[in-house]
Motif scaffolding. Structure first.
Motif, short mmCIF file in Angstrom:
data_model
loop_
_atom_site.label_atom_id
_atom_site.label_comp_id
_atom_site.label_asym_id
_atom_site.label_seq_id
_atom_site.Cartn_x
_atom_site.Cartn_y
_atom_site.Cartn_z
N PRO A 1 12.89 2.89 -4.26
CA PRO A 1 12.71 2.25 -5.56
C PRO A 1 12.67 0.73 -5.43
CG PRO A 1 14.28 4.04 -5.75
CD PRO A 1 13.98 3.88 -4.28
N GLY A 2 11.69 0.11 -6.10
CA GLY A 2 11.55 -1.34 -6.07
C GLY A 2 10.62 -1.86 -5.00
N ASP A 3 10.26 -1.04 -4.02
CA ASP A 3 9.34 -1.49 -2.97
C ASP A 3 7.96 -1.77 -3.56
OD1 ASP A 3 11.19 -1.34 -0.93
OD2 ASP A 3 10.58 0.64 -0.25
N THR A 4 7.21 -2.61 -2.86
CA THR A 4 5.82 -2.88 -3.25
C THR A 4 4.89 -2.22 -2.24
OG1 THR A 4 5.92 -4.98 -2.05
CG2 THR A 4 6.34 -5.04 -4.42
N VAL A 5 3.78 -1.67 -2.77
CA VAL A 5 2.91 -0.82 -1.97
C VAL A 5 1.45 -1.19 -2.24
CG1 VAL A 5 2.02 1.55 -1.81
CG2 VAL A 5 4.48 1.14 -1.78
N ALA A 6 0.63 -1.17 -1.18
CA ALA A 6 -0.82 -1.26 -1.33
C ALA A 6 -1.44 -0.04 -0.66
CB ALA A 6 -1.37 -2.52 -0.70
N VAL A 7 -2.45 0.55 -1.32
CA VAL A 7 -3.16 1.70 -0.77
C VAL A 7 -4.62 1.30 -0.60
CG1 VAL A 7 -3.84 4.10 -1.11
CG2 VAL A 7 -1.57 3.32 -1.86
N VAL A 8 -5.07 1.26 0.65
CA VAL A 8 -6.44 0.84 0.96
C VAL A 8 -7.30 2.09 1.16
CG1 VAL A 8 -7.88 -0.56 2.46
CG2 VAL A 8 -5.49 -1.18 2.12
N GLY A 9 -8.14 2.39 0.17
CA GLY A 9 -8.96 3.59 0.21
C GLY A 9 -8.49 4.60 -0.80
N LEU A 10 -9.22 4.76 -1.90
CA LEU A 10 -8.78 5.58 -3.02
C LEU A 10 -9.57 6.88 -3.11
CD1 LEU A 10 -8.26 2.75 -5.65
CD2 LEU A 10 -6.51 3.90 -4.25
N GLY A 11 -9.67 7.58 -1.99
CA GLY A 11 -10.18 8.94 -2.00
C GLY A 11 -9.06 9.90 -2.32
N GLY A 12 -9.22 11.17 -1.95
CA GLY A 12 -8.20 12.16 -2.27
C GLY A 12 -6.85 11.83 -1.68
N SER B 1 2.44 -9.39 -5.38
CA SER B 1 3.60 -8.77 -4.73
C SER B 1 4.69 -9.76 -4.34
CB SER B 1 3.13 -8.03 -3.47
OG SER B 1 2.51 -8.92 -2.56
N GLY B 2 4.47 -11.04 -4.60
CA GLY B 2 5.48 -12.03 -4.27
C GLY B 2 5.56 -12.32 -2.79
N GLY B 3 4.41 -12.45 -2.13
CA GLY B 3 4.39 -12.81 -0.71
C GLY B 3 3.85 -11.75 0.22
N GLY B 4 3.53 -10.59 -0.31
CA GLY B 4 3.01 -9.50 0.52
C GLY B 4 3.73 -8.20 0.20
N VAL B 5 3.07 -7.09 0.44
CA VAL B 5 3.66 -5.79 0.10
C VAL B 5 4.62 -5.34 1.20
CG1 VAL B 5 1.71 -5.08 -1.33
CG2 VAL B 5 1.71 -4.52 1.12
N ASP B 6 5.54 -4.48 0.81
CA ASP B 6 6.45 -3.89 1.79
C ASP B 6 5.72 -2.89 2.69
OD1 ASP B 6 9.12 -4.99 0.95
OD2 ASP B 6 8.52 -4.05 -0.94
N TYR B 7 4.79 -2.13 2.08
CA TYR B 7 4.06 -1.11 2.83
C TYR B 7 2.58 -1.15 2.44
CZ TYR B 7 8.71 0.76 3.73
OH TYR B 7 10.03 0.90 4.12
N ALA B 8 1.71 -1.23 3.46
CA ALA B 8 0.27 -1.11 3.23
C ALA B 8 -0.19 0.18 3.89
CB ALA B 8 -0.48 -2.30 3.81
N PHE B 9 -0.79 1.08 3.10
CA PHE B 9 -1.29 2.34 3.62
C PHE B 9 -2.79 2.22 3.81
CE2 PHE B 9 2.62 3.25 1.40
CZ PHE B 9 3.27 4.13 2.25
N GLU B 10 -3.24 2.28 5.05
CA GLU B 10 -4.66 2.17 5.36
C GLU B 10 -5.20 3.60 5.47
OE1 GLU B 10 -8.09 1.89 5.80
OE2 GLU B 10 -7.48 2.52 7.80
N ILE B 11 -5.91 4.03 4.44
CA ILE B 11 -6.32 5.43 4.32
C ILE B 11 -7.74 5.65 4.83
CG2 ILE B 11 -6.52 7.38 2.74
CD1 ILE B 11 -3.71 6.32 2.81
N SER B 12 -8.57 4.64 4.77
CA SER B 12 -10.00 4.85 5.03
C SER B 12 -10.33 5.10 6.49
CB SER B 12 -10.79 3.63 4.54
OG SER B 12 -10.54 2.50 5.37
N GLY B 13 -9.52 4.59 7.41
CA GLY B 13 -9.85 4.68 8.82
C GLY B 13 -10.91 3.68 9.23
N SER B 14 -11.27 2.80 8.32
CA SER B 14 -12.31 1.82 8.59
C SER B 14 -11.78 0.68 9.44
CB SER B 14 -12.86 1.25 7.27
OG SER B 14 -13.65 0.12 7.47
N LYS B 15 -12.54 0.31 10.44
CA LYS B 15 -12.15 -0.81 11.30
C LYS B 15 -12.01 -2.09 10.50
CE LYS B 15 -13.47 -2.54 15.87
NZ LYS B 15 -14.44 -2.39 16.98
#
Length: 376
Positions: free
Chosen positions: A193-204, A258-272
């Motif tokens: 709770p309270g963490d900041t998150v980015a999700v790169v790639g909004l497929g399934g 996010s106030g300086g960057g997210v705690d977790y970035a999820f790279e979903i696309s597999g793109s270089k």
């Protein structure tokens, strides 16, 4: 028995796939289940980006192969030694199971199981058997499942028994998209709770990760994609912000949100091309979780000094970094409680005749999760 199945004979055919037809719809022979194996009548199978990668030749499989690795159906027959399933049981078909005996499995990491992984990579069932043939010649199994077919024989560890009131068309996506996306959040990152998150790639998979981050209590959930058309759904399922991956000010905007960057970035696309910004938008001490699989053998670059001086973590997450037999029932419970509305991801149902064209839609971003109905 003889059944209809989608068989891939060649990688890397040209698009549109509706014309080149990488999947040939054929009458295939399927042997009955051997020891520890189960015959499943397949009712629904998902079209996944990992399937698209194989069709396009980015990742190879032994050919010819009956496609499909994410499905759901009903048990029709069990082989000797099957202990926890009976005919009539509803099941999710998944590649997240291991052998149950090796060090990885004993330590709760069945996705890394060497015994199962080697057999699947070679086109066999996880126990080393093969039950498919076409005109008298052997056909390979895709990831030990091969659910682009009316029936499938697989091992019991690739099946998870489910509540029969759950629609099989919904249950199918839990075998890959849900276990991968939710597991990356709950298991690999353990978002709090309270963490900041980015999700790169909004497929399934990415949208499931968004849902899971919301359940975990993330305070900011930033969805990133090249297609703005996905943003409305992303906000419906949990994104607090959505940004275009092509925005030249992407990194600056996310650092501000996010106030300086997210705690977790999820790279979903597999793109270089997506890995560098994923690292850049992560705060000092944060983690970049790589979920999407790119081309076999491709090398990715990262700023090594930044990784060291800012103590960032760059890690992979395969199939949700969890235990399918434990996690899939939990995620299904969240769906039943209304917290994981994965039915919103469905972009329609297709028949065998429509399968090749459906992969064009998946490639172009016009569909999130299409479901093959093998008996339609």
């Amino acid at each position: 028995m003889r059944m209809t199945a989608a068989v891939l004979h060649e990688h890397g055919l040209s698009m549109p796939y509706a014309e080149s037809k990488p999947f040939s719809i054929e009458e295939v022979d399927l042997e009955g289940p051997g020891d520890g194996e189960v015959l499943v009548e397949v009712h629904s199978a998902g079209l996944c980006h990992s399937d698209l990668s194989v069709v396009g030749g980015l990742r190879k499989r032994a050919l010819p192969v009956v496609g499909g690795h994410e499905g759901a159906g009903i048990v029709r027959e069990i082989g000797a030694g099957v202990t926890h399933l009976q005919p009539g049981d509803h099941v999710v078909m998944t590649v997240a199971g291991g052998c149950g005996r090796c060090g990885y499995c004993i330590n709760g990491r069945p996705a890394l199981c060497d015994n199962v992984g080697a057999s699947r990579a070679q086109g066999f069932l996880p126990n080393g058997a093969r039950r498919l043939s076409l005109r008298g010649k052997p056909v390979f199994h895709y990831s030990g499942v091969s659910c682009y077919a009316q029936y499938s024989v697989t091992v019991q560890n690739s099946l998870v028994k489910i509540d029969p009131t759950i629609p099989l068309s919904v249950a199918a996506v839990f075998g890959c998209a849900v276990v991968t996306g939710a597991g990356a959040v709950f298991n690999a990152a353990a978002v709090r709770p309270g963490d900041t998150v980015a999700v790169v790639g909004l497929g399934g998979v990415g949208l499931v990760a968004v849902m899971a981050a919301r359940i975990a209590g993330a305070s900011r959930i930033i969805g990133i994609d090249l297609m703005d058309s996905k943003f409305q759904l992303a906000r419906e399922v949990g994104c607090t912000h959505t940004l275009s991956a092509s925005d030249p000010d992407l990194v600056a905007k996310i650092r501000e949100i996010s106030g300086g960057g997210v705690d977790y970035a999820f790279e979903i696309s597999g793109s270089k091309a997506a890995v560098e910004p994923a690292i850049a938008i992560t705060r000092k001490g944060g983690e970049i979780i790589c979920v999407g699989a790119g081309r076999t053998g491709e090398l990715y670059q990262f700023p090594h000094l930044q990784l060291v001086s800012e103590e960032k973590v760059l890690r992979g997450s395969l199939l949700g970094s969890g235990i399918g037999e434990r996690d899939i029932p939990r995620y299904l419970g969240l769906y039943q409680d209304g917290q994981l509305p994965v039915e919103k991801l469905q972009s329609g149902t297709v028949t065998f005749a429509e399968l090749n064209g459906a992969f064009d839609q998946l490639h172009d971003g016009g569909a999130i999760r299409q479901m093959l109905s093998p008996h339609a």
